[in-house]
Design a protein around this motif. Structure first.
Motif, short mmCIF file in Angstrom:
data_model
loop_
_atom_site.label_atom_id
_atom_site.label_comp_id
_atom_site.label_asym_id
_atom_site.label_seq_id
_atom_site.Cartn_x
_atom_site.Cartn_y
_atom_site.Cartn_z
N PHE A 117 27.41 57.20 16.73
CA PHE A 117 28.04 55.88 16.78
C PHE A 117 27.09 54.81 16.23
CE2 PHE A 117 28.56 51.85 19.06
CZ PHE A 117 29.84 51.52 18.68
N PHE A 118 25.84 54.84 16.66
CA PHE A 118 24.86 53.83 16.23
C PHE A 118 24.52 54.00 14.75
CE2 PHE A 118 24.19 54.72 20.75
CZ PHE A 118 24.35 53.46 21.29
N LYS A 121 27.33 52.56 12.65
CA LYS A 121 27.26 51.10 12.61
C LYS A 121 26.17 50.61 11.66
CE LYS A 121 30.51 49.84 15.50
NZ LYS A 121 31.65 48.99 15.05
#
Length: 257
Positions: A117-118, A121
């Motif tokens: 997820f990070f 992003k």
């Protein structure tokens, strides 16, 4: 055990250890090997020439794996050495050292899923940069744990002596700390290189199939039941560790004796 029996046992043990590697080389040089033939009818470099000239991208995967592993090994070793010194002088070093074991609590696939997820992003999901950073997060804590045994009161006394004689930070590291830790630096580089080189789970999650390292290629060939190409990629996969093992034995452990 009698000397003759001991000699036979050692020969048998040596054959048993080297048999998987010999089998891989034979399989990689056999265009076909069908049952019930004990040995293939032909040995030659045909498979190697075909796969290196084809569009399978095996040579490209080898170079990518080499780039990633060298980057992870060098950066993890250097930062691990420098930051482990700060941890040694920190008053809460016992608790901080405990946190270095956190990445190893989770399986690499689970750890990669947590990071995805990070990384998505930040725009580094599915590229080489993301894979290098992800593998660094695994190799760097290992380097911290590895160098924790280097720092002690004796090393601290050497640092104090350099400061007393008017030495600066560069002289302290270049003339005292790095020479004293030379063997440990090489061993740590070898270990972190191998951690990155054989990493599969984390790379498959962060790379999303776009970063096809040599380890990924091995599993792809095996899933396709292409054992001959899988043997070739496995031979390429074990070549750098064997080379590092030779260098490790010749230069590191030889200097310790």
């Amino acid at each position: 055990m009698k000397p003759k029996s001991k000699h036979i046992f050692l020969v048998f043990l040596t054959i048993l250890i080297f048999f998987p590697f010999i089998f891989l080389v034979l399989l990689s040089m056999a265009p076909e090997w069908r049952f019930p033939n004990i040995l293939p009818q032909y040995f030659g470099p045909d498979n190697w020439q075909t796969i290196l000239r084809s569009e399978t991208g095996l040579l490209h995967s080898f170079l990518i794996s080499l780039l990633i592993s060298l980057s992870v090994g060098i950066v993890s070793t250097l930062f691990g050495f420098l930051i482990s010194r700060s941890l040694y002088y920190h008053p809460q070093r016992k608790w901080l050292n405990l946190f270095t074991y956190f990445p190893y609590i989770l399986a690499p696939v689970v750890f990669g899923a947590c990071l995805s997820f990070f990384f998505l992003k930040m725009g580094i999901f599915g590229n080489i940069t993301g894979v290098i950073i992800a593998q660094f997060l695994i190799a760097f804590p290992y380097a911290l744990i590895f160098f924790s045994s280097f720092w002690n009161k004796k090393i601290k006394s050497y640092e104090d002596l350099v400061a007393t004689l008017g030495g600066n930070q560069w002289q302290k590291y270049s003339r005292v700390l790095f020479p004293l830790a030379k063997s440990m630096l090489l061993i740590c580089f070898f270990q972190t290189f191998l951690i990155s080189w054989f990493e599969y789970g984390l790379t498959s999650i962060i790379g999303v199939g776009k970063v096809q390292t040599l380890t990924i290629k091995v599993f792809l060939f095996i899933k396709e039941a292409n054992y001959y190409y899988g043997a070739i990629s496995s031979c390429l996969l074990i070549f750098p560790p064997v080379l590092l093992l030779y260098i490790n034995k010749k230069y590191v452990f030889k200097n310790r004796v």
